[in-house]
Design a protein around this motif. Structure first.
Motif, PDB file in Angstrom:
ATOM      1  N   GLY A  37      10.822  -2.247  -3.949  1.00 45.72           N
ATOM      2  CA  GLY A  37      10.445  -3.540  -3.386  1.00 45.72           C
ATOM      3  C   GLY A  37      10.676  -3.627  -1.892  1.00 45.72           C
ATOM      4  N   THR A  76       1.683  -2.065  -9.318  1.00 41.65           N
ATOM      5  CA  THR A  76       2.268  -3.175 -10.073  1.00 41.65           C
ATOM      6  C   THR A  76       2.648  -4.341  -9.178  1.00 41.65           C
ATOM      7  N   ALA A  77       2.471  -4.190  -7.874  1.00 40.19           N
ATOM      8  CA  ALA A  77       2.737  -5.265  -6.912  1.00 40.19           C
ATOM      9  C   ALA A  77       1.889  -5.011  -5.675  1.00 40.19           C
ATOM     10  N   GLN A  80       3.109  -2.337  -2.969  1.00 34.20           N
ATOM     11  CA  GLN A  80       3.473  -0.968  -3.305  1.00 34.20           C
ATOM     12  C   GLN A  80       2.701   0.052  -2.487  1.00 34.20           C
ATOM     13  N   ALA A 117      -0.717  -5.270 -11.196  1.00 34.06           N
ATOM     14  CA  ALA A 117      -0.770  -6.669 -10.745  1.00 34.06           C
ATOM     15  C   ALA A 117      -2.200  -7.026 -10.378  1.00 34.06           C
ATOM     16  N   TYR A 120      -3.214 -10.371  -8.572  1.00 34.57           N
ATOM     17  CA  TYR A 120      -2.754 -10.508  -7.184  1.00 34.57           C
ATOM     18  C   TYR A 120      -3.393  -9.471  -6.271  1.00 34.57           C
ATOM     19  N   TYR A 387      11.298  -7.532  -6.144  1.00 33.64           N
ATOM     20  CA  TYR A 387      10.250  -7.968  -5.228  1.00 33.64           C
ATOM     21  C   TYR A 387      10.787  -8.399  -3.863  1.00 33.64           C
TER      22      TYR A 387
END
Length: 397
Positions: A37, A76-77, A80, A117, A120, A387
């Motif tokens: 993160g 996943t974010a 990343q 994700a 997003y 995060y």
């Protein structure tokens, strides 16, 4: 015929140097991949470098950078890292910093698939088959054969870039119902083509990706794969199938080691971690609509499992009995006694995650005093910090 690894003739010291494919590690202790993160723009930051420099200075044989997606939609974010030209200078700076401390460094590469994700990122969440994700309240998109071929090539390209960036190893993510793991799972994979149905078909993607990586990099770096032993859900991928897949991967000769894991980030994430399930903290850390999903369904999705040291050992021993290739034991490695136990059971390496978040100097402390034990209490609140920068919430930064 079953392949049974030879019984070690002498005690193996986890703190002594060991070969991993083409490289030599200064010891058999690997810092496991834990999403840091610390890359808000998808690029290496000084904080990320320090995150990995600290366990390297603390004595680990190798640290693992997580999670480096092979494609933009495989994250996943939003923040990343994914493999592209802009990321390369920072990754080289990171590997140089770890090497300066005497440790090796691995890049975990893969595609998140149904765990991505997608909402997003403004992209589709690929999966073997169409399915609904409760927490994010959206449907997955079935991967086409063209998607599979593209992502297989992307694994090979990521491995080539890892060599250029100075990594000593790559770890292929075949666990936790990320894309390739989701293909392995009969619970998630309902396809009727060459990538669904029989276990041989469901394992095809994993074997093709591993072969593509090996063909791309040869013996320039070590190649590991993180393989699920058990999804932790009814009708999911389980140990009997994991044994067969491990034997196929060994026969293919594409890998230097397997790291054995469990659980599904899609369906049962706490099955891997054991210990407390901090539902309130998870909900507070999530954006909407995931926050609402966790609040409503957290008790069902984030189930609690009792913690014990070496909690994946019994399942992992069953794979150990069936393959001769090097294996990495993950799960509840908190002290020298567990490391010695793993070596005695025939495992070549151990992987440590939460205990090193609690104390990055743990390995050096064990070397100085074998009675040292991690102070991690398995509250799992570190998971809720991912995060904003993964860290142990019980100690000062």
């Amino acid at each position: 015929m079953t392949t049974v690894p030879a019984t070690p003739a002498a005690r193996v010291d986890p703190l002594a140097p060991a070969r991993l494919g083409p490289i030599t590690l200064r010891n058999r202790i690997i810092k496991a991949a834990t999403f840091e993160g610390l890359t808000p723009k998808g690029l290496v930051t000084d904080k990320l470098i320090e995150f990995h420099r600290r366990p390297a200075a603390g004595g680990v044989g190798m640290t693992t950078v997580a999670y480096c997606a092979v494609a933009p939609e495989g994250r996943t974010a939003p923040g990343q890292i994914y493999w592209r030209d802009e990321a390369m200078p920072g990754l080289r700076k990171l590997t140089d910093a770890v090497h300066a401390e005497g440790a090796a460094v691995s890049a975990q590469i893969g595609h998140a698939g149904p765990v991505a994700a997608a909402k997003y990122l403004g992209m589709s969440a690929l999966a073997p088959s169409r399915g609904f994700r409760l927490t994010s309240q959206n449907f997955t998109t079935p991967a086409t054969t063209a998607d599979i071929a593209r992502i297989t090539r992307a694994h090979a390209e990521a491995a080539r870039r890892a060599v250029e960036a100075g990594f000593d190893a790559v770890e292929l993510h075949f666990g936790h119902n990320y894309l390739i793991s989701s293909f392995l799972s009969p619970r998630v994979n309902k396809r009727k083509d060459d990538y669904g149905g029989s276990l041989e078909n469901r394992a095809r993607f994993a074997r093709e990706a591993a072969r593509a990586v090996r063909d791309a990099v040869g013996d320039k770096i070590a190649i590991l794969a993180k393989l699920n032993m058990d999804d932790g859900v009814p009708g999911g991928f389980w140990l009997d199938e994991a044994i067969r897949v491990a034997r196929w991967l060994e026969a293919d000769g594409s890998l230097d080691a397997l790291e054995l894991t469990a659980g599904s980030s899609l369906l049962n994430p706490m099955y891997l971690f054991k210990g407390d399930a901090p539902i309130r903290e998870f909900a507070a850390a999530m954006p909407q609509p995931t926050k609402l999903g966790v609040q409503l369904l957290g008790k069902h999705l984030l189930r609690e499992y009792p913690y014990r040291d070496a909690y994946l050992l019994e399942d992992a021993k069953q794979i150990r009995a069936q393959v001769a290739m090097p294996l990495v034991l993950l799960g509840g490695v908190t002290n020298k006694a567990v490391m010695d136990q793993a070596m005695a059971e025939g495992f070549e390496f151990v992987a440590v995650a939460r205990a090193l978040l609690r104390d990055p100097d743990m390995v050096n402390k064990i070397r100085a005093d074998e009675r040292t034990r991690s102070l991690c209490n398995h509250c799992n609140k570190c998971m809720t910090a991912i995060y904003g920068g993964t860290h142990c919430v019980l100690k000062a930064a």
